[in-house]
Design an enzyme around this catalytic site. Structure first.
Site, short mmCIF file in Angstrom:
data_model
loop_
_atom_site.label_atom_id
_atom_site.label_comp_id
_atom_site.label_asym_id
_atom_site.label_seq_id
_atom_site.Cartn_x
_atom_site.Cartn_y
_atom_site.Cartn_z
N HIS A 212 55.22 24.84 55.24
CA HIS A 212 55.26 23.47 55.75
C HIS A 212 54.19 22.57 55.16
O HIS A 212 54.27 21.36 55.26
CB HIS A 212 55.18 23.46 57.29
CG HIS A 212 53.84 23.82 57.86
ND1 HIS A 212 53.55 25.08 58.34
CD2 HIS A 212 52.72 23.10 58.05
CE1 HIS A 212 52.32 25.10 58.81
NE2 HIS A 212 51.78 23.91 58.64
N ASP A 246 57.74 30.80 56.84
CA ASP A 246 56.74 29.73 56.70
C ASP A 246 55.66 30.10 55.69
O ASP A 246 54.47 29.93 55.95
CB ASP A 246 56.11 29.37 58.04
CG ASP A 246 55.35 28.04 57.96
OD1 ASP A 246 55.62 27.26 57.04
OD2 ASP A 246 54.47 27.81 58.82
N SER A 326 46.32 25.21 58.28
CA SER A 326 47.57 25.87 57.89
C SER A 326 47.48 26.52 56.52
O SER A 326 47.13 25.86 55.54
CB SER A 326 48.72 24.87 57.87
OG SER A 326 49.24 24.67 59.15
#
Length: 474
Positions: A212, A246, A326
Site C-alpha cells: 500500500h 500487502d 508501514s
C-alpha cells in the site's frame, strides 16, 4: 500505513492509500485521511471475492476476534504529531599360564604402508569435514532460514544475528538503522504524496516494503525514491507486488553500499518478548521505538473493500507504530527482522480525516511470509496465494464457533473434497478457527498444492475433509 478497522462490519480495514501532503513544511508524505468505507461484502476463501491463504510457516491458532477499533495503515504521514549416551566369563579352576616364549621380532612395515595410511587419514579427515560442514549448514539453515527459495538468492541474504546475545535497544538500533530506509512515492499525481518505510533484503539492492505504500505509484508509473540513514536519495523500481499479503519488492540499481538486514524467525517469538520497530513515522526518518510482543498469530484484515483486503496472521506489538512506519522492520533484540510493520489499531471512528495515532496495538507481517512472497516475486514477478474455492462468512456478529461456508464454487478444490454449503469449519490441521477471517488466515499460511485437513460439522456430525489447495495470483 493507512489501515483501519471498520466497526460496523467488525473487521479490519486494509492498508489505505495516502493523501497529498497538506503542509509544505512537513516531511514527504500524505495525511491518512479518507472517509470510512462501507463494510465490504463478505470476502470468500475463493478468488477474488473468496479469499484464501498462501505460504509461510505460521502456526495458525485460535486467537480471539480482532477488536472493533479503527485500523490505520502506518504509512503516509504529514500531520500534527500524535501518539502512532563384556561381560567376562567366570573360571572354575586354577588356570596356569603357558610357558613363556621368546617374543618374536616385530616385522617392520614395508615402505609403502605409511604413505597409504597417511592418504587414508587424509581422505577420512576431508570426508568427515565435508559431512560435518553439511550437517552444520543444514542445522544452521533449519534454525535461521526455514523457507526453500528459488527466486531469492540465499547467498545474498543475511541470517546471522548481528548480536550473539540479546542486546539493548541502542545496540539493536545501531545494527539495524543502516538497513532501514524511508520510501517516498507519488500518490494521485502528487510527487512525495505517500511515504512509508522499508528494509534492505539482500546484497542485490532489493528492498521490502508494504504494497500500500507504493501501489498508486506502481499503477501509474509514478516516481519512487528511497532515503537511507545518511539522507542519500536513490530511485527505486517495483519488481513485483502482492496486494493479498500487502507486500512489495523494490530494486535500487547500484546500491552496493546498502547493508542487508538480518532475517530471523517470528515462530521463535514469545508473548512478552521485547521487540523494536524502526521506520519513518510521520515522515520522521530513522525513528526507533520499542515494546513487546503482545500477541501472536492474530488474524487481522486490512482493506476497505473485498477486492483489496489483505489477511495477515500477524505479530501484535505495543511498540509505537504510526503512519509512515508501514513496510519498516520489526526486530528482536539480536537485531533480526521478525516482521514487517503494516497496520495499527486506533480509537478513531474509522475516518482517515481524523487524527489516527498509535494506541499500543500494532500488527506486523511474519518474516516467514515475507521470505516466501519475496521469493515468488523475484522468481516470476508475481506472488501466489492458496484458495479452496468457497465463500465463507466474514461479516456480521462474531461467531467464535467456526467458519460457515456460504457457497462452494463449481469445479473447485472445495467441491472435489466434498465441502457443502452450510458446513461449519471448526479446525484446520487440528488447530481451531473461530470465524471466517481466522479460516482465511489459516489457509493462507500454506502453499498452493498442499493438502490440509478441515474438521467440519454438518447436521450435528463431525467429519474430517482433506482439501488440496489451488493457487491464484495476487
Amino acid at each position: 500505513m493507512n489501515d483501519r478497522l471498520d466497526d460496523a462490519a467488525d473487521r479490519w480495514a486494509p492498508p489505505g492509500e495516502s493523501q497529498p501532503a497538506a503542509q509544505p513544511a512537513a516531511q514527504p508524505g500524505a495525511p491518512t485521511g479518507a472517509q470510512p468505507a462501507a463494510p465490504p461484502a463478505a470476502p470468500s476463501v475463493a478468488p477474488p471475492a473468496a479469499q484464501s491463504v498462501a505460504p509461510p510457516a505460521s502456526r495458525p491458532s485460535a486467537p480471539p476476534p480482532p477488536p472493533t477499533e479503527a485500523l490505520t495503515a502506518v504509512s503516509q504521514p504529514t500531520r500534527a504529531f500524535s501518539a502512532t549416551s563384556a561381560s567376562v566369563p567366570s573360571v572354575t579352576g586354577p588356570v596356569l599360564p603357558p610357558p613363556a616364549a621368546p617374543a618374536p621380532e616385530r616385522a617392520r612395515p614395508s615402505g609403502w604402508v605409511w604413505p597409504v595410511v597417511a592418504l587414508l587419514a587424509l581422505v577420512v579427515g576431508v570426508a568427515g569435514g565435508v559431512v560435518g560442514g553439511i550437517g552444520y549448514a543444514e542445522w544452521n539453515d533449519d534454525e535461521q532460514q526455514p523457507v526453500t527459495t528459488v527466486g531469492l538468492d540465499t547467498s545474498g541474504l543475511d541470517t546471522q544475528p548481528p548480536l550473539q546475545k540479546p542486546g539493548s535497544v541502542a545496540r539493536v538500533a545501531q545494527e539495524v538503522l543502516p538497513s532501514t530506509v524511508q520510501i517516498i512515492a507519488e500518490f494521485e499525481g502528487v510527487e512525495a504524496g505517500a511515504t512509508g518505510s522499508g528494509f534492505v533484503l539482500d546484497d542485490q539492492g532489493h528492498i521490502v516494503t508494504n504494497n500500500h505504500v507504493v501501489a498508486d505509484a506502481a499503477e501509474n508509473d509514478g516516481p519512487i525514491e528511497i532515503v537511507d540513514q545518511d539522507g542519500n536519495r536513490q530511485n527505486a523500481t517495483v519488481v513485483g507486488r502482492s496486494p493479498v499479503y500487502d507486500l512489495a519488492v523494490l530494486h535500487v540499481a547500484g546500491a552496493d553500499d546498502l547493508k542487508p538486514a538480518s532475517l530471523g524467525r517470528s515462530e521463535s517469538l514469545r508473548v512478552g518478548e521485547p521487540v523494536v520497530a524502526i521506520g519513518a513515522p510521520l515522515g520522521l526518518s530513522s525513528t526507533v521505538t520499542s515494546g513487546i510482543v503482545s500477541a501472536l498469530n492474530r488474524p487481522v484484515t486490512t482493506g476497505s473493500t473485498a477486492d483489496d483486503s489483505s489477511y495477515i496472521n500477524a505479530v501484535q506489538t505495543d511498540a509505537a507504530i504510526n503512519p509512515g512506519n508501514s513496510g519498516g522492520p520489526l526486530v528482536n533484540l539480536q537485531g533480526q527482522v521478525v516482521g514487517v510493520n503494516s497496520a495499527i489499531a486506533t480509537n478513531g471512528g474509522g475516518s482517515f480525516d481524523e487524527e489516527a495515532g498509535n494506541i499500543g496495538v500494532g500488527f506486523a507481517i511474519p518474516v516467514e511470509q515475507v521470505i516466501v512472497t519475496a521469493d515468488q516475486i523475484l522468481e516470476s514477478g508475481e506472488a501466489q496465494y492458496p484458495v479452496i474455492g468457497a465463500r465463507v462468512q466474514t461479516g456480521g456478529p462474531t461467531q467464535l464457533d467456526g467458519a460457515t461456508v456460504d457457497e462452494v464454487l463449481a469445479d473447485s478444490p472445495a467441491e472435489e473434497a466434498g465441502l457443502e454449503d452450510g458446513d461449519l469449519i471448526t479446525r484446520v490441521n487440528g488447530l481451531r478457527v473461530t470465524d471466517g477471517i481466522a479460516l482465511i488466515v489459516a489457509i493462507r499460511t500454506h502453499q498452493p498444492g498442499e493438502t490440509i485437513e478441515f474438521t467440519v460439522e454438518r447436521d450435528g456430525d463431525e467429519q474430517k475433509i482433506q482439501v488440496t489447495l489451488d493457487g491464484e495470483v495476487g
